[in-house]
Scaffold this active site. Structure first.
Site, PDB file in Angstrom:
ATOM      1  N   THR A 135       0.819  -1.114  -0.010  1.00 35.29           N
ATOM      2  CA  THR A 135       0.160  -0.201  -0.180  1.00 35.29           C
ATOM      3  C   THR A 135       0.880   1.209  -0.157  1.00 35.29           C
ATOM      4  OG1 THR A 135      -1.178   1.191   1.486  1.00 35.29           O
ATOM      5  CG2 THR A 135      -0.011  -0.209   2.669  1.00 35.29           C
ATOM      6  N   ASP A 136       0.275   2.385  -0.587  1.00 41.66           N
ATOM      7  CA  ASP A 136       0.777   4.040  -0.437  1.00 41.66           C
ATOM      8  C   ASP A 136       1.024   4.223   1.033  1.00 41.66           C
ATOM      9  OD1 ASP A 136      -1.792   4.180  -0.128  1.00 41.66           O
ATOM     10  OD2 ASP A 136      -1.820   5.932  -1.586  1.00 41.66           O
ATOM     11  N   GLU A 137       0.241   3.553   1.872  1.00 38.54           N
ATOM     12  CA  GLU A 137       0.144   4.018   3.289  1.00 38.54           C
ATOM     13  C   GLU A 137       1.505   4.030   3.904  1.00 38.54           C
ATOM     14  OE1 GLU A 137      -3.434   3.383   5.394  1.00 38.54           O
ATOM     15  OE2 GLU A 137      -4.529   3.209   3.484  1.00 38.54           O
ATOM     16  N   TYR A 160      -1.926  -0.467  10.770  1.00 40.35           N
ATOM     17  CA  TYR A 160      -1.826  -1.130   9.456  1.00 40.35           C
ATOM     18  C   TYR A 160      -0.730  -0.801   8.681  1.00 40.35           C
ATOM     19  CZ  TYR A 160      -3.210  -1.818   4.848  1.00 40.35           C
ATOM     20  OH  TYR A 160      -3.344  -2.123   3.421  1.00 40.35           O
ATOM     21  N   LYS A 164       2.350  -3.090   7.122  1.00 42.60           N
ATOM     22  CA  LYS A 164       2.736  -3.487   5.741  1.00 42.60           C
ATOM     23  C   LYS A 164       4.235  -2.749   5.492  1.00 42.60           C
ATOM     24  CE  LYS A 164       0.306  -4.590   2.768  1.00 42.60           C
ATOM     25  NZ  LYS A 164      -0.007  -5.801   2.267  1.00 42.60           N
TER      26      LYS A 164
HETATM   27  P1  NAD Z   1      -9.374  -7.542   2.294  1.00 35.72           P
HETATM   28  O1  NAD Z   1      -9.369  -7.223   3.747  1.00 35.72           O
HETATM   29  O2  NAD Z   1     -10.515  -7.429   1.418  1.00 35.72           O
HETATM   30  O3  NAD Z   1      -8.813  -9.051   1.991  1.00 35.72           O
HETATM   31  C1  NAD Z   1      -7.900  -9.823   2.757  1.00 35.72           C
HETATM   32  C2  NAD Z   1      -8.136 -11.247   2.441  1.00 35.72           C
HETATM   33  O4  NAD Z   1      -6.917 -11.804   3.146  1.00 35.72           O
HETATM   34  C3  NAD Z   1      -9.229 -11.967   2.922  1.00 35.72           C
HETATM   35  O5  NAD Z   1      -9.799 -12.714   1.964  1.00 35.72           O
HETATM   36  C4  NAD Z   1      -8.761 -12.563   4.132  1.00 35.72           C
HETATM   37  O6  NAD Z   1      -9.659 -13.724   4.452  1.00 35.72           O
HETATM   38  C5  NAD Z   1      -7.574 -13.036   3.722  1.00 35.72           C
HETATM   39  N1  NAD Z   1      -6.680 -13.254   5.137  1.00 35.72           N
HETATM   40  C6  NAD Z   1      -6.541 -12.433   5.950  1.00 35.72           C
HETATM   41  N2  NAD Z   1      -5.684 -13.106   6.991  1.00 35.72           N
HETATM   42  C7  NAD Z   1      -5.468 -14.253   6.600  1.00 35.72           C
HETATM   43  C8  NAD Z   1      -4.389 -15.299   6.991  1.00 35.72           C
HETATM   44  N3  NAD Z   1      -3.673 -15.228   8.115  1.00 35.72           N
HETATM   45  N4  NAD Z   1      -4.227 -16.354   6.220  1.00 35.72           N
HETATM   46  C9  NAD Z   1      -4.719 -16.361   5.047  1.00 35.72           C
HETATM   47  N5  NAD Z   1      -5.718 -15.339   4.510  1.00 35.72           N
HETATM   48  C10 NAD Z   1      -5.963 -14.142   5.294  1.00 35.72           C
HETATM   49  O7  NAD Z   1      -8.133  -6.811   1.613  1.00 35.72           O
HETATM   50  P2  NAD Z   1      -7.955  -5.967   0.389  1.00 35.72           P
HETATM   51  O8  NAD Z   1      -8.317  -4.706   0.405  1.00 35.72           O
HETATM   52  O9  NAD Z   1      -8.526  -6.912  -0.728  1.00 35.72           O
HETATM   53  O10 NAD Z   1      -6.603  -5.969   0.262  1.00 35.72           O
HETATM   54  C11 NAD Z   1      -5.345  -7.006  -0.226  1.00 35.72           C
HETATM   55  C12 NAD Z   1      -4.185  -6.390  -0.213  1.00 35.72           C
HETATM   56  O11 NAD Z   1      -3.831  -5.318  -0.818  1.00 35.72           O
HETATM   57  C13 NAD Z   1      -3.572  -6.367   1.253  1.00 35.72           C
HETATM   58  O12 NAD Z   1      -2.450  -6.801   1.178  1.00 35.72           O
HETATM   59  C14 NAD Z   1      -3.584  -4.918   1.290  1.00 35.72           C
HETATM   60  O13 NAD Z   1      -2.648  -4.324   2.135  1.00 35.72           O
HETATM   61  C15 NAD Z   1      -3.251  -4.213   0.011  1.00 35.72           C
HETATM   62  N6  NAD Z   1      -3.888  -3.134  -0.607  1.00 35.72           N
HETATM   63  C16 NAD Z   1      -5.345  -2.861  -0.353  1.00 35.72           C
HETATM   64  C17 NAD Z   1      -5.538  -1.444  -0.787  1.00 35.72           C
HETATM   65  C18 NAD Z   1      -6.970  -1.110  -0.408  1.00 35.72           C
HETATM   66  O14 NAD Z   1      -7.516  -0.057  -0.765  1.00 35.72           O
HETATM   67  N7  NAD Z   1      -8.003  -2.105  -0.320  1.00 35.72           N
HETATM   68  C19 NAD Z   1      -4.673  -0.600  -1.404  1.00 35.72           C
HETATM   69  C20 NAD Z   1      -3.416  -1.034  -1.598  1.00 35.72           C
HETATM   70  C21 NAD Z   1      -2.864  -2.382  -1.273  1.00 35.72           C
HETATM   71  P1  TYD Z   2     -10.676   3.861   4.424  1.00 32.98           P
HETATM   72  O1  TYD Z   2     -11.883   3.527   3.377  1.00 32.98           O
HETATM   73  O2  TYD Z   2     -10.860   3.091   5.775  1.00 32.98           O
HETATM   74  O3  TYD Z   2      -9.276   3.712   3.825  1.00 32.98           O
HETATM   75  P2  TYD Z   2      -8.267   4.388   4.406  1.00 32.98           P
HETATM   76  O4  TYD Z   2      -8.033   4.836   5.896  1.00 32.98           O
HETATM   77  O5  TYD Z   2      -7.034   2.985   4.338  1.00 32.98           O
HETATM   78  O6  TYD Z   2      -7.523   5.426   3.548  1.00 32.98           O
HETATM   79  O7  TYD Z   2     -10.946   5.470   4.673  1.00 32.98           O
HETATM   80  C1  TYD Z   2     -10.644   6.345   3.564  1.00 32.98           C
HETATM   81  C2  TYD Z   2     -10.901   7.657   4.004  1.00 32.98           C
HETATM   82  O8  TYD Z   2     -12.324   8.021   4.624  1.00 32.98           O
HETATM   83  C3  TYD Z   2      -9.891   8.010   5.419  1.00 32.98           C
HETATM   84  O9  TYD Z   2      -9.651   9.476   5.153  1.00 32.98           O
HETATM   85  C4  TYD Z   2     -11.080   7.961   6.465  1.00 32.98           C
HETATM   86  C5  TYD Z   2     -12.228   8.182   6.027  1.00 32.98           C
HETATM   87  N1  TYD Z   2     -13.259   7.424   6.680  1.00 32.98           N
HETATM   88  C6  TYD Z   2     -14.453   8.385   7.021  1.00 32.98           C
HETATM   89  O10 TYD Z   2     -14.504   9.693   7.069  1.00 32.98           O
HETATM   90  N2  TYD Z   2     -15.602   7.798   7.428  1.00 32.98           N
HETATM   91  C7  TYD Z   2     -15.634   6.317   7.811  1.00 32.98           C
HETATM   92  O11 TYD Z   2     -16.636   5.788   8.184  1.00 32.98           O
HETATM   93  C8  TYD Z   2     -14.449   5.470   7.174  1.00 32.98           C
HETATM   94  C9  TYD Z   2     -14.713   3.976   7.078  1.00 32.98           C
HETATM   95  C10 TYD Z   2     -13.404   6.186   6.395  1.00 32.98           C
END
Ligand code: NAD
Ligand code: TYD
Length: 352
Positions: A135-137, A160, A164
């Site tokens: 992630t970019d975070e 989080y 990462k």
């Molecule tokens: P998500 O929470 O929707 O999915 C995570 C998956 O991992 C789930 O299916 C869960 O069951 C599985 N999981 C959790 N713990 C586990 C374990 N111990 N063993 C096996 N499986 C396990 O997450 P997502 O949003 O799809 O993100 C996927 C990846 O991409 C993550 O690594 C996240 O850090 C990265 N990412 C997410 C975003 C975003 O905006 N969602 C952006 C950049 C990077």
């Molecule tokens: P989120 O979807 O949790 O992603 P991330 O924290 O990984 O960026 O949140 C996106 C943005 O929205 C973040 O600035 C937090 C804000 N947010 C709210 O204002 N209300 C909410 O209920 C949630 C879940 C997020």
């Protein structure tokens, strides 16, 4: 090389939001691959996300937890993987604030377990590659200007992002120390179908449908760079196949939105979709206590993946949001299942 001369690709976390789009993309586009999806099926993992491809002959689901070393040892001894695309993680910042240890366990320990198995394979198979989807975070927070590049120093602020960042460091360290071929990508906020309704966009879509309050943290003047999930899956395909070993690629939507502006746009699109008078959904906006350590702004400079691998987003934000809203309207049953926990009972019967 795997069974039947197919390449075996292991995707972790493939039942989650992004992982399910990655699994589908690889199963549908690479008939010469066998895609193994391992997932612990936590609250965020849902096999309904993959119902349309579960019978494909080049796809296998195995329930398992990456924190369990015995499970991984057995999995890796029974299958010769040619590549690992690692997405399994705890992914929600708010949950990481209330329960940081579970993030350390899955995101750090789980990743190191996978790396240990991968090193053994890489020693036998010179074409093996480990891909960490990150992630970019990890870069921390930007002020009102500037962009994250691949050389921005890591400065994570939430449990989080710290977990990462740690796993990214372990991946790089395994490259340096054990010669593990790896690539990493750091992506901005994704949105789209199958997004668990705890993150901003799916939570607010669900709440608008149900006429519930829309809790905007702080003053709403926080900025995120949004990318449609299927465009992320295409970027992952490019980085996995054409990225250079040892390199990092930033992936972003060239699409910054202040939370409050995004929420207003969402309300407008939802009013239209629901046949409500414009302005009705906006009344649900409620400003609530801010998230502790809330990062002000994320924005990605995606010029490296753009110029080196030719990637760019294929949909505009308005198009992506409309596709996403339509998906949630057409999949109310999915929303009910993931919010009620029923689906877990259903799939437990099949997979446990
Ligand atoms: P998500 O929470 O929707 O999915 C995570 C998956 O991992 C789930 O299916 C869960 O069951 C599985 N999981 C959790 N713990 C586990 C374990 N111990 N063993 C096996 N499986 C396990 O997450 P997502 O949003 O799809 O993100 C996927 C990846 O991409 C993550 O690594 C996240 O850090 C990265 N990412 C997410 C975003 C975003 O905006 N969602 C952006 C950049 C990077
Ligand atoms: P989120 O979807 O949790 O992603 P991330 O924290 O990984 O960026 O949140 C996106 C943005 O929205 C973040 O600035 C937090 C804000 N947010 C709210 O204002 N209300 C909410 O209920 C949630 C879940 C997020």
């Amino acid at each position: 090389m795997g069974k039947g001369n197919k390449k075996n690709i292991l995707v972790t976390g493939g039942a989650g939001f992004i992982g399910s789009h990655v699994v589908r993309h690889f199963v549908q586009n690479y008939q010469d691959y066998h895609v193994y999806n391992i997932d612990a099926l936590t609250y965020a993992g849902n096999l309904e996300n993959l119902k349309d491809i579960e019978d494909q002959t080049n796809y296998t689901f195995i329930k398992g937890d990456i924190t369990e070393d015995d499970f991984l040892t057995k999995l890796f001894s029974e299958n010769e993987f040619d590549g690992v695309i690692h997405l399994a993680a705890e992914s929600h910042v708010d949950r990481s604030i209330s329960d940081p240890l579970s993030f350390v366990k899955t995101n750090v320990l789980g990743t190191v377990n996978l790396l240990n198995q991968s090193v053994k394979i890489a020693n036998k198979n010179p074409d093996f590659r480990f891909y960490h989807v990150s992630t970019d975070e990890v870069y921390g927070a930007l002020g009102n200007s500037g962009l994250f590049t691949e050389s921005t120093p890591y400065s994570p602020n939430s449990p989080y992002s710290a977990s990462k960042a740690s796993s990214d460091h372990f991946v790089r360290a395994y490259g340096e120390t054990y010669g593990l071929p790896f690539v990493i990508s750091n992506c901005s906020n994704n949105y789209g179908p199958n997004h668990f309704p705890e993150k901003l966009i799916p939570l607010f879509i669900n709440n608008i449908i149900q006429n519930k309050a829309l809790p905007v943290y702080g003053d709403g003047n926080y900025t995120r760079d949004w990318l449609y999930v299927k465009d992320h899956a295409k970027a992952i395909d490019l980085v996995f196949h054409r990225g250079t070993n040892g390199e990092t690629y930033n992936i972003g939507g060239f699409n910054e939105w202040k939370n409050i502006d995004l929420v207003m746009l969402l309300c407008k699109l939802m009013d239209k979709k629901l046949g409500r008078t414009e302005g009705v959904s906006e009344e649900l906006i409620t400003f609530v206590k801010d998230r502790p350590g809330h990062d002000l702004r994320y924005a990605i400079d995606a010029s490296k993946i753009n110029t080196q691998l030719g990637w760019e987003p294929s949909v505009t934000f308005e198009q992506g949001l409309e596709l996403t809203i339509d998906w949630y309207f057409d999949n109310q049953e999915w929303l009910n299942h993931v919010t009620s926990g029923d689906y877990k009972e259903y799939y437990k019967k099949q997979y446990l």
